[in-house]
Design a protein around this motif. Structure first.
Motif, PDB file in Angstrom:
ATOM      1  N   VAL A  84       0.838  -1.201   0.000  1.00 21.38           N
ATOM      2  CA  VAL A  84       0.000   0.000   0.000  1.00 21.38           C
ATOM      3  C   VAL A  84       0.873   1.251   0.000  1.00 21.38           C
ATOM      4  O   VAL A  84       0.606   2.203  -0.733  1.00 21.38           O
ATOM      5  N   GLN A  85       1.932   1.265   0.787  1.00 17.89           N
ATOM      6  CA  GLN A  85       2.819   2.425   0.839  1.00 17.89           C
ATOM      7  C   GLN A  85       3.477   2.680  -0.518  1.00 17.89           C
ATOM      8  O   GLN A  85       3.617   3.828  -0.942  1.00 17.89           O
ATOM      9  N   ILE A  86       3.863   1.639  -1.214  1.00 18.97           N
ATOM     10  CA  ILE A  86       4.480   1.793  -2.535  1.00 18.97           C
ATOM     11  C   ILE A  86       3.466   2.340  -3.534  1.00 18.97           C
ATOM     12  O   ILE A  86       3.748   3.277  -4.281  1.00 18.97           O
ATOM     13  N   LEU A  87       2.254   1.777  -3.536  1.00 17.98           N
ATOM     14  CA  LEU A  87       1.222   2.238  -4.463  1.00 17.98           C
ATOM     15  C   LEU A  87       0.791   3.669  -4.160  1.00 17.98           C
ATOM     16  O   LEU A  87       0.563   4.470  -5.072  1.00 17.98           O
ATOM     17  N   LEU A  88       0.705   4.013  -2.874  1.00 15.50           N
ATOM     18  CA  LEU A  88       0.348   5.377  -2.491  1.00 15.50           C
ATOM     19  C   LEU A  88       1.449   6.366  -2.883  1.00 15.50           C
ATOM     20  O   LEU A  88       1.152   7.493  -3.302  1.00 15.50           O
ATOM     21  N   ALA A  89       2.694   5.969  -2.750  1.00 13.02           N
ATOM     22  CA  ALA A  89       3.801   6.846  -3.154  1.00 13.02           C
ATOM     23  C   ALA A  89       3.714   7.161  -4.649  1.00 13.02           C
ATOM     24  O   ALA A  89       3.974   8.291  -5.067  1.00 13.02           O
ATOM     25  N   ASP A  90       3.325   6.170  -5.436  1.00 15.31           N
ATOM     26  CA  ASP A  90       3.132   6.410  -6.870  1.00 15.31           C
ATOM     27  C   ASP A  90       2.008   7.417  -7.098  1.00 15.31           C
ATOM     28  O   ASP A  90       2.151   8.347  -7.890  1.00 15.31           O
ATOM     29  N   LEU A  91       0.884   7.225  -6.409  1.00 20.53           N
ATOM     30  CA  LEU A  91      -0.247   8.148  -6.551  1.00 20.53           C
ATOM     31  C   LEU A  91       0.148   9.560  -6.127  1.00 20.53           C
ATOM     32  O   LEU A  91      -0.261  10.541  -6.746  1.00 20.53           O
ATOM     33  N   HIS A  92       0.951   9.657  -5.086  1.00 19.16           N
ATOM     34  CA  HIS A  92       1.423  10.958  -4.614  1.00 19.16           C
ATOM     35  C   HIS A  92       2.334  11.592  -5.670  1.00 19.16           C
ATOM     36  O   HIS A  92       2.231  12.790  -5.966  1.00 19.16           O
ATOM     37  N   GLN A  93       3.208  10.798  -6.251  1.00 18.36           N
ATOM     38  CA  GLN A  93       4.121  11.283  -7.278  1.00 18.36           C
ATOM     39  C   GLN A  93       3.339  11.775  -8.507  1.00 18.36           C
ATOM     40  O   GLN A  93       3.734  12.747  -9.142  1.00 18.36           O
ATOM     41  N   TYR A  94       2.230  11.126  -8.837  1.00 14.19           N
ATOM     42  CA  TYR A  94       1.404  11.531  -9.981  1.00 14.19           C
ATOM     43  C   TYR A  94       0.537  12.749  -9.656  1.00 14.19           C
ATOM     44  O   TYR A  94      -0.157  13.263 -10.523  1.00 14.19           O
ATOM     45  N   GLY A  95       0.540  13.192  -8.391  1.00 11.71           N
ATOM     46  CA  GLY A  95      -0.256  14.349  -7.998  1.00 11.71           C
ATOM     47  C   GLY A  95      -1.724  14.033  -7.798  1.00 11.71           C
ATOM     48  O   GLY A  95      -2.566  14.928  -7.815  1.00 11.71           O
ATOM     49  N   LEU A  96      -2.040  12.761  -7.551  1.00  6.97           N
ATOM     50  CA  LEU A  96      -3.435  12.349  -7.392  1.00  6.97           C
ATOM     51  C   LEU A  96      -3.882  12.324  -5.939  1.00  6.97           C
ATOM     52  O   LEU A  96      -5.076  12.357  -5.651  1.00  6.97           O
ATOM     53  N   ILE A  97      -2.925  12.232  -5.015  1.00 10.99           N
ATOM     54  CA  ILE A  97      -3.235  12.318  -3.587  1.00 10.99           C
ATOM     55  C   ILE A  97      -2.244  13.275  -2.951  1.00 10.99           C
ATOM     56  O   ILE A  97      -1.174  13.534  -3.505  1.00 10.99           O
ATOM     57  N   GLU A  98      -2.614  13.793  -1.798  1.00 11.30           N
ATOM     58  CA  GLU A  98      -1.723  14.682  -1.057  1.00 11.30           C
ATOM     59  C   GLU A  98      -1.908  14.448   0.430  1.00 11.30           C
ATOM     60  O   GLU A  98      -2.901  13.878   0.861  1.00 11.30           O
ATOM     61  N   GLU A  99      -0.920  14.902   1.186  1.00 11.68           N
ATOM     62  CA  GLU A  99      -0.995  14.810   2.640  1.00 11.68           C
ATOM     63  C   GLU A  99      -1.905  15.912   3.148  1.00 11.68           C
ATOM     64  O   GLU A  99      -1.847  17.042   2.678  1.00 11.68           O
ATOM     65  N   LYS A 100      -2.729  15.569   4.098  1.00  6.21           N
ATOM     66  CA  LYS A 100      -3.554  16.575   4.751  1.00  6.21           C
ATOM     67  C   LYS A 100      -2.743  17.088   5.929  1.00  6.21           C
ATOM     68  O   LYS A 100      -2.340  16.327   6.797  1.00  6.21           O
ATOM     69  N   ARG A 101      -2.467  18.349   5.941  1.00  6.63           N
ATOM     70  CA  ARG A 101      -1.608  18.953   6.960  1.00  6.63           C
ATOM     71  C   ARG A 101      -2.264  18.954   8.332  1.00  6.63           C
ATOM     72  O   ARG A 101      -3.481  19.007   8.449  1.00  6.63           O
ATOM     73  N   GLN A 102      -1.444  18.913   9.370  1.00  3.34           N
ATOM     74  CA  GLN A 102      -1.922  18.875  10.754  1.00  3.34           C
ATOM     75  C   GLN A 102      -2.811  20.068  11.067  1.00  3.34           C
ATOM     76  O   GLN A 102      -3.796  19.943  11.771  1.00  3.34           O
ATOM     77  N   SER A 103      -2.497  21.248  10.528  1.00  4.21           N
ATOM     78  CA  SER A 103      -3.290  22.444  10.812  1.00  4.21           C
ATOM     79  C   SER A 103      -4.703  22.331  10.243  1.00  4.21           C
ATOM     80  O   SER A 103      -5.614  22.984  10.708  1.00  4.21           O
ATOM     81  N   GLU A 104      -4.880  21.465   9.226  1.00  3.09           N
ATOM     82  CA  GLU A 104      -6.193  21.269   8.626  1.00  3.09           C
ATOM     83  C   GLU A 104      -7.024  20.252   9.399  1.00  3.09           C
ATOM     84  O   GLU A 104      -8.165  20.021   9.080  1.00  3.09           O
ATOM     85  N   GLN A 105      -6.455  19.627  10.395  1.00  2.00           N
ATOM     86  CA  GLN A 105      -7.115  18.560  11.129  1.00  2.00           C
ATOM     87  C   GLN A 105      -6.955  18.756  12.631  1.00  2.00           C
ATOM     88  O   GLN A 105      -6.342  17.955  13.306  1.00  2.00           O
ATOM     89  N   PRO A 106      -7.516  19.825  13.185  1.00  3.50           N
ATOM     90  CA  PRO A 106      -7.289  20.136  14.596  1.00  3.50           C
ATOM     91  C   PRO A 106      -7.850  19.100  15.564  1.00  3.50           C
ATOM     92  O   PRO A 106      -7.374  18.998  16.681  1.00  3.50           O
ATOM     93  N   ASP A 107      -8.822  18.318  15.152  1.00  2.43           N
ATOM     94  CA  ASP A 107      -9.410  17.341  16.059  1.00  2.43           C
ATOM     95  C   ASP A 107      -8.647  16.017  16.081  1.00  2.43           C
ATOM     96  O   ASP A 107      -8.999  15.116  16.818  1.00  2.43           O
TER      97      ASP A 107
END
Length: 124
Positions: A84-107
């Motif tokens: 899953v980590q390898i497949l997600l890294a590919d999706l991230h590299q293609y610009g299809l997913i991104e990390e949600k920053r801590q400031s966007e998730q206060p709860d």
């Protein structure tokens, strides 16, 4: 005297071979690995014509429409976390997913605290 035929691939070898094939033989992601508790979300971009997504990657991208962690995605798809980590890294590299920053998730608790809790639980 007849010797039994040697079997290279058996019925039980499927789960071992399949993850290797899904990652195209890679055992590590290209670029930095995505942490176990990183919250990922789909960007909404569509893949370009030059990008081919596997069925598993399309499923992960669909699941990332809701914020998810690699651990949750591995559980949901019943795939090994490393795959899953390898497949997600590919999706991230293609610009299809991104990390949600801590400031966007206060709860949500700080991932570093969660990792410390996990480490302490493993020691028990």
């Amino acid at each position: 005297m007849d010797t039994p035929k040697e079997r290279w691939v058996g019925r039980d070898a499927g789960p071992v071979v399949r993850p290797y094939a899904m990652t195209r033989g890679r055992t590590r992601p290209r670029g930095p690995a995505i942490d176990l508790v990183t919250i990922l979300v789909a960007t909404g971009h569509t893949p370009t014509d030059r990008v081919w997504l596997s069925r598993e990657q399309r499923r992960l991208l669909e699941l990332c429409r809701q914020p998810s962690t690699p651990a949750d995605l591995a559980s949901e798809t019943d795939l090994p976390l490393q795959v899953v980590q390898i497949l997600l890294a590919d999706l991230h590299q293609y610009g299809l997913i991104e990390e949600k920053r801590q400031s966007e998730q206060p709860d949500r608790p700080d991932p570093r605290i969660l990792m410390r809790v996990l480490d302490e639980l493993r020691r028990l």
